[in-house]
Design an enzyme around this catalytic site. Structure first.
Site, short mmCIF file in Angstrom:
data_model
loop_
_atom_site.label_atom_id
_atom_site.label_comp_id
_atom_site.label_asym_id
_atom_site.label_seq_id
_atom_site.Cartn_x
_atom_site.Cartn_y
_atom_site.Cartn_z
N HIS A 170 -9.90 -3.43 -5.54
CA HIS A 170 -8.81 -3.59 -4.58
C HIS A 170 -7.99 -4.84 -4.91
O HIS A 170 -8.38 -5.67 -5.74
CB HIS A 170 -9.36 -3.68 -3.16
CG HIS A 170 -9.92 -2.37 -2.67
ND1 HIS A 170 -10.37 -2.19 -1.38
CD2 HIS A 170 -10.07 -1.17 -3.29
CE1 HIS A 170 -10.79 -0.94 -1.23
NE2 HIS A 170 -10.62 -0.31 -2.38
N GLU A 186 -7.32 -7.58 -3.30
CA GLU A 186 -7.91 -8.90 -3.02
C GLU A 186 -8.83 -9.34 -4.16
O GLU A 186 -8.81 -10.52 -4.56
CB GLU A 186 -8.72 -8.84 -1.72
CG GLU A 186 -7.89 -8.46 -0.50
CD GLU A 186 -7.86 -6.98 -0.20
OE1 GLU A 186 -7.81 -6.60 0.98
OE2 GLU A 186 -7.91 -6.17 -1.17
N SER A 225 10.86 26.82 8.70
CA SER A 225 9.48 26.91 9.19
C SER A 225 8.94 25.55 9.59
O SER A 225 8.32 25.41 10.65
CB SER A 225 8.59 27.53 8.10
OG SER A 225 8.99 28.84 7.81
#
Length: 359
Positions: free
Chosen positions: A50, A52, A301
């Protein structure tokens, strides 16, 4: 620099992960110590470290006592990687400044709580709107368990998406088409109906800008798509949704032999899909965002079932008179009941106007 300046920087860094991190969020992180940036990182690829962790690992000096700026609350649970909060505590980060809470129920507030319990100063809500906007796909997916849906269309001033012979090349300018290709690179997938496959023979790839190609989704309840069309013979990232009655048909088998992934859903008496069910099946494929590129029946739709989050409408200053209308009847007969949208933003591309509309 102010907290806002650093969070703005994390947002820019986070964008480097576009096209690579889904279904994870886009996250950037900056480490600051004694008024100096000593490290920065972003989430580069789904399943990998990640932001960090990448920021800490990139640091030019000891991170003890530093402040971490990050656009999204650090995780506190084990997923593909260990909890980021534990790593921050281990490295003795003094303060964490966060753009927005993580709306994922297994994270929301828990990372902040753990940091505070261990004496870390935490500040939350810096440029929060911008941080939420960056991860709108992720937040919709983790809270509603369904993909974020954007209806994109190019129309003339009088609302036509093609002439009477279904020719639409080109309603808008090259600059507008480049922006469409940029959008394709940002979304997990683009979606069209079988009529658009047959009449336009589109590739739905990213060509006018740099970026990865999205998955291409075709709604085709009756398997009417011509198997010779380009979309079935280019990159093997096509997903076709058909009715359960077609599951064992020769055409279904032929498409699968070409590398097309088939999903099957039930249809109603008119042989129409219930889009909510279809979106759930698409979401199960780890697709968090869909750019709907047509045609008119497909647009209708999504609007009729109120299953879209925004519209990106490119309007060219052209009048066609006759032709294929962007929308047709979807059940509203009175002006007082007209579907009202909000203009979120607008931009100009050459002579065209792009309207971003939200519900």
């Amino acid at each position: 620099m102010t907290d806002e300046s650093y969070i703005k920087l994390t947002l820019e860094i986070a964008k480097k992960g576009i096209g690579s991190v889904s279904p994870n969020p886009l996250v950037g992180a900056v480490l600051v110590k004694e008024g100096k940036i000593i490290g920065a990182g972003y989430h580069q690829k789904y399943g990998e470290a990640h932001a960090e962790i990448n920021a800490v690992n990139s640091a030019s000096e000891n991170v003890e006592g530093a402040t971490l700026f990050v656009n999204l609350e650090p995780c506190s649970h084990f997923g593909k990687t260990p909890p980021c909060v534990d790593a921050l505590l281990e490295r003795k980060i003094k303060k964490v400044v966060i753009g927005t809470l993580d709306m994922n129920p297994i994270v929301c507030g828990k990372g902040i709580q753990k940091l505070k319990e261990h004496g870390v100063e935490v500040k939350v809500g810096i440029l929060e709107n911008e941080c939420v906007e960056l991860n709108k796909f992720f937040f919709k997916n983790v809270t509603k368990k369904t993909p974020y849906v954007t209806l994109k269309s190019a129309i003339t001033l009088d609302g036509k998406i093609a002439d009477e012979s279904y020719q639409s090349k080109w309603i808008t300018s090259t600059a507008s088409r480049k922006q469409v290709h940029k959008l394709r690179a940002e979304y997990d997938s683009v979606l069209i109906g079988a009529n658009t496959v047959n009449k336009d023979d589109p590739q739905l790839t990213v060509r006018l800008v740099e970026g990865r190609n999205p998955k291409r989704i075709i709604l085709d309840p009756q398997l009417k798509s011509c198997i010779e069309r380009k979309i079935f013979h280019s990159e093997k990232n096509v997903l076709l949704v058909s009715s359960v009655e077609k599951k064992n048909s020769p055409k279904a088998k032929a498409l699968q032999e070409l590398g097309v992934k088939l999903l099957f859903a039930r249809t109603d008496e008119q042989r129409h899909f219930r889009l909510k069910t279809v979106l759930k099946k698409i979401g199960d494929e780890k697709i968090t965002s869909i750019l709907v590129e047509g045609g008119a029946k497909v647009y209708n739709s999504f609007i009729k079932e109120n299953l879209f989050d925004e519209m990106q409408i490119f309007i060219a200053p052209k009048l066609l008179g006759s032709g294929i209308q962007f929308l047709s009847d979807f059940g509203i007969k009175e002006m007082s009941k007209a579907r009202k949208l909000i203009i979120h933003s607008f931009e100009k591309y050459d002579d065209d106007l792009l309207l971003n509309l939200r519900k």
